[in-house]
Design a protein around this motif. Structure first.
Motif, PDB file in Angstrom:
ATOM      1  N   PRO A 132      59.527   7.944  73.097  1.00 15.71           N
ATOM      2  CA  PRO A 132      58.439   7.194  73.729  1.00 15.71           C
ATOM      3  C   PRO A 132      57.641   7.984  74.758  1.00 15.71           C
ATOM      4  O   PRO A 132      56.466   7.669  74.986  1.00 15.71           O
ATOM      5  CB  PRO A 132      59.165   6.010  74.385  1.00 15.71           C
ATOM      6  CG  PRO A 132      60.363   5.785  73.518  1.00 15.71           C
ATOM      7  CD  PRO A 132      60.796   7.171  73.128  1.00 15.71           C
ATOM      8  N   CYS A 133      58.217   9.007  75.375  1.00 15.07           N
ATOM      9  CA  CYS A 133      57.440   9.779  76.354  1.00 15.07           C
ATOM     10  C   CYS A 133      56.289  10.510  75.668  1.00 15.07           C
ATOM     11  O   CYS A 133      55.211  10.703  76.266  1.00 15.07           O
ATOM     12  CB  CYS A 133      58.332  10.745  77.138  1.00 15.07           C
ATOM     13  SG  CYS A 133      58.868  12.222  76.265  1.00 15.07           S
ATOM     14  N   VAL A 134      56.493  10.875  74.391  1.00 17.24           N
ATOM     15  CA  VAL A 134      55.423  11.517  73.629  1.00 17.24           C
ATOM     16  C   VAL A 134      54.402  10.474  73.179  1.00 17.24           C
ATOM     17  O   VAL A 134      53.189  10.686  73.260  1.00 17.24           O
ATOM     18  CB  VAL A 134      56.000  12.285  72.423  1.00 17.24           C
ATOM     19  CG1 VAL A 134      54.886  12.930  71.612  1.00 17.24           C
ATOM     20  CG2 VAL A 134      57.007  13.341  72.889  1.00 17.24           C
ATOM     21  N   ASP A 135      54.885   9.335  72.707  1.00 20.91           N
ATOM     22  CA  ASP A 135      53.977   8.262  72.282  1.00 20.91           C
ATOM     23  C   ASP A 135      53.090   7.808  73.441  1.00 20.91           C
ATOM     24  O   ASP A 135      51.885   7.567  73.261  1.00 20.91           O
ATOM     25  CB  ASP A 135      54.784   7.074  71.753  1.00 20.91           C
ATOM     26  CG  ASP A 135      55.567   7.409  70.490  1.00 20.91           C
ATOM     27  OD1 ASP A 135      55.102   8.279  69.719  1.00 20.91           O
ATOM     28  OD2 ASP A 135      56.637   6.811  70.275  1.00 20.91           O
ATOM     29  N   LEU A 136      53.674   7.702  74.627  1.00 25.24           N
ATOM     30  CA  LEU A 136      52.888   7.293  75.793  1.00 25.24           C
ATOM     31  C   LEU A 136      51.850   8.349  76.158  1.00 25.24           C
ATOM     32  O   LEU A 136      50.735   8.018  76.586  1.00 25.24           O
ATOM     33  CB  LEU A 136      53.819   7.026  76.979  1.00 25.24           C
ATOM     34  CG  LEU A 136      54.689   5.770  76.876  1.00 25.24           C
ATOM     35  CD1 LEU A 136      55.731   5.742  77.985  1.00 25.24           C
ATOM     36  CD2 LEU A 136      53.823   4.518  76.932  1.00 25.24           C
ATOM     37  N   ALA A 145      51.861  21.077  72.790  1.00 28.33           N
ATOM     38  CA  ALA A 145      51.532  19.706  72.397  1.00 28.33           C
ATOM     39  C   ALA A 145      50.057  19.411  72.629  1.00 28.33           C
ATOM     40  O   ALA A 145      49.399  18.805  71.773  1.00 28.33           O
ATOM     41  CB  ALA A 145      52.412  18.719  73.190  1.00 28.33           C
ATOM     42  N   ARG A 146      49.529  19.850  73.754  1.00 29.66           N
ATOM     43  CA  ARG A 146      48.091  19.613  74.023  1.00 29.66           C
ATOM     44  C   ARG A 146      47.218  20.349  73.031  1.00 29.66           C
ATOM     45  O   ARG A 146      46.101  19.910  72.713  1.00 29.66           O
ATOM     46  CB  ARG A 146      47.775  20.023  75.462  1.00 29.66           C
ATOM     47  CG  ARG A 146      48.217  18.998  76.498  1.00 29.66           C
ATOM     48  CD  ARG A 146      47.620  19.270  77.864  1.00 29.66           C
ATOM     49  NE  ARG A 146      48.266  20.404  78.517  1.00 29.66           N
ATOM     50  CZ  ARG A 146      49.321  20.296  79.322  1.00 29.66           C
ATOM     51  NH1 ARG A 146      49.847  19.086  79.576  1.00 29.66           N
ATOM     52  NH2 ARG A 146      49.853  21.358  79.885  1.00 29.66           N
ATOM     53  N   ALA A 147      47.711  21.478  72.512  1.00 33.03           N
ATOM     54  CA  ALA A 147      46.937  22.258  71.553  1.00 33.03           C
ATOM     55  C   ALA A 147      47.041  21.711  70.128  1.00 33.03           C
ATOM     56  O   ALA A 147      46.403  22.227  69.220  1.00 33.03           O
ATOM     57  CB  ALA A 147      47.413  23.713  71.568  1.00 33.03           C
ATOM     58  N   GLY A 148      47.840  20.672  69.943  1.00 31.90           N
ATOM     59  CA  GLY A 148      47.938  20.072  68.623  1.00 31.90           C
ATOM     60  C   GLY A 148      48.964  20.716  67.705  1.00 31.90           C
ATOM     61  O   GLY A 148      48.977  20.433  66.500  1.00 31.90           O
ATOM     62  N   GLY A 200      45.985   9.782  76.174  1.00 33.74           N
ATOM     63  CA  GLY A 200      44.998  10.782  75.794  1.00 33.74           C
ATOM     64  C   GLY A 200      45.350  12.191  76.234  1.00 33.74           C
ATOM     65  O   GLY A 200      44.506  13.090  76.184  1.00 33.74           O
ATOM     66  N   GLU A 201      46.608  12.416  76.613  1.00 30.12           N
ATOM     67  CA  GLU A 201      47.024  13.750  77.051  1.00 30.12           C
ATOM     68  C   GLU A 201      47.183  14.710  75.874  1.00 30.12           C
ATOM     69  O   GLU A 201      46.991  15.927  76.033  1.00 30.12           O
ATOM     70  CB  GLU A 201      48.352  13.671  77.814  1.00 30.12           C
ATOM     71  CG  GLU A 201      48.299  12.933  79.125  1.00 30.12           C
ATOM     72  CD  GLU A 201      49.665  12.928  79.794  1.00 30.12           C
ATOM     73  OE1 GLU A 201      50.019  13.950  80.406  1.00 30.12           O
ATOM     74  OE2 GLU A 201      50.374  11.913  79.682  1.00 30.12           O
ATOM     75  N   ILE A 202      47.607  14.181  74.738  1.00 27.24           N
ATOM     76  CA  ILE A 202      47.860  15.004  73.560  1.00 27.24           C
ATOM     77  C   ILE A 202      47.266  14.295  72.343  1.00 27.24           C
ATOM     78  O   ILE A 202      47.008  13.088  72.381  1.00 27.24           O
ATOM     79  CB  ILE A 202      49.368  15.266  73.345  1.00 27.24           C
ATOM     80  CG1 ILE A 202      50.153  13.949  73.291  1.00 27.24           C
ATOM     81  CG2 ILE A 202      49.908  16.157  74.457  1.00 27.24           C
ATOM     82  CD1 ILE A 202      51.645  14.130  73.047  1.00 27.24           C
ATOM     83  N   PRO A 203      47.042  15.017  71.246  1.00 32.82           N
ATOM     84  CA  PRO A 203      46.360  14.428  70.089  1.00 32.82           C
ATOM     85  C   PRO A 203      47.164  13.331  69.401  1.00 32.82           C
ATOM     86  O   PRO A 203      48.403  13.346  69.401  1.00 32.82           O
ATOM     87  CB  PRO A 203      46.165  15.623  69.138  1.00 32.82           C
ATOM     88  CG  PRO A 203      46.344  16.829  69.973  1.00 32.82           C
ATOM     89  CD  PRO A 203      47.294  16.457  71.055  1.00 32.82           C
ATOM     90  N   ALA A 204      46.454  12.395  68.802  1.00 34.45           N
ATOM     91  CA  ALA A 204      47.092  11.399  67.949  1.00 34.45           C
ATOM     92  C   ALA A 204      47.787  12.108  66.790  1.00 34.45           C
ATOM     93  O   ALA A 204      47.330  13.145  66.313  1.00 34.45           O
ATOM     94  CB  ALA A 204      46.053  10.419  67.422  1.00 34.45           C
ATOM     95  N   GLY A 205      48.897  11.534  66.350  1.00 32.36           N
ATOM     96  CA  GLY A 205      49.639  12.121  65.246  1.00 32.36           C
ATOM     97  C   GLY A 205      50.676  13.144  65.685  1.00 32.36           C
ATOM     98  O   GLY A 205      51.361  13.727  64.841  1.00 32.36           O
ATOM     99  N   THR A 206      50.793  13.366  66.990  1.00 33.44           N
ATOM    100  CA  THR A 206      51.816  14.294  67.484  1.00 33.44           C
ATOM    101  C   THR A 206      53.202  13.750  67.149  1.00 33.44           C
ATOM    102  O   THR A 206      53.505  12.583  67.390  1.00 33.44           O
ATOM    103  CB  THR A 206      51.690  14.480  69.010  1.00 33.44           C
ATOM    104  OG1 THR A 206      50.428  15.084  69.302  1.00 33.44           O
ATOM    105  CG2 THR A 206      52.802  15.367  69.540  1.00 33.44           C
TER     106      THR A 206
END
Length: 211
Positions: A147-151, A202-205, A156-162
């Protein structure tokens, strides 16, 4: 955080339900004794009768409840998952990953937990039931921290689909590498680097699922 652990005789396995009272005390004593034996002697040196003696309980109790050493080790891993610290919620991906890295570091450098994980991982390389118990343990941990990644995606910190599992694996891997393979220092600096590098990736996708 539990998942079902297969028992020797079918039905609900040890670790499936958190027992109370005397049953809980017996389980705690037996798992601690088994952990001590595993660290001292390795998987091949763990004997259920000796575990019972160390724990101060009857052999019949140990054989009836656990039955085999792999089932006992599986319950040990379930207990580790039960007693581990809950997921952090710092409000940012960087903070959450730093908290997770700190938790992993604290576990792997603990004077008891570190050697115990080494022994279990070494056993898992050659024993199928222990390997599955170890895999189950890490699936549970990944599920708890996903959930920390989903949140972070929602914020908007990291791309959708991470892929949350890939993020957590990326953070954990260099710390376990230091513990098991390289012999490089396993310290706060290593944990900080692992968290920071994972956050940047993660921010870089990097962890966006292909699908």
């Amino acid at each position: 955080m539990n998942e079902d652990t297969p028992g020797a005789g079918g039905g609900a396995g040890p670790g499936t339900v958190r027992p109370g009272g005397r049953t809980a005390r017996v389980r705690e004593a037996v798992l601690r004794a088994a952990g001590d034996a595993l660290v001292e002697r390795g998987f091949g040196g763990v004997d259920l009768a000796e575990v019972a003696r160390r724990a101060g309980v009857g052999k019949t109790t140990v054989y009836r409840r656990w039955g085999t050493v792999p089932v006992l080790v599986a319950d040990m891993l379930a207990e580790m998952a039960e007693s581990s610290q809950p997921r952090a919620d710092t409000g940012s991906l960087d903070g959450d990953l730093a908290a997770l890295a700190g938790l992993i570091l604290g576990t792997l450098t603990d004077e008891r937990q570190g050697p115990l994980f080494k022994a279990v991982i070494a056993t898992a390389t050659g024993d199928g039931p222990t390997a599955e118990a170890l895999h189950r343990f890490y699936r549970v941990r990944i599920t708890e921290w996903a959930p920390c990644v989903d949140l972070a995606v929602e914020r908007g910190e990291i791309p959708a689909g991470t892929d949350p599992a890939e993020v957590i694996r990326s953070l954990s891997a260099p710390l376990y590498y230091r513990l098991l393979a390289s012999g490089d220092p396993l310290d706060a600096a290593a944990a900080k680097r692992a968290a920071a590098a994972t956050a940047v990736a993660a921010r870089a996708g990097v962890f966006v699922s292909a699908a």
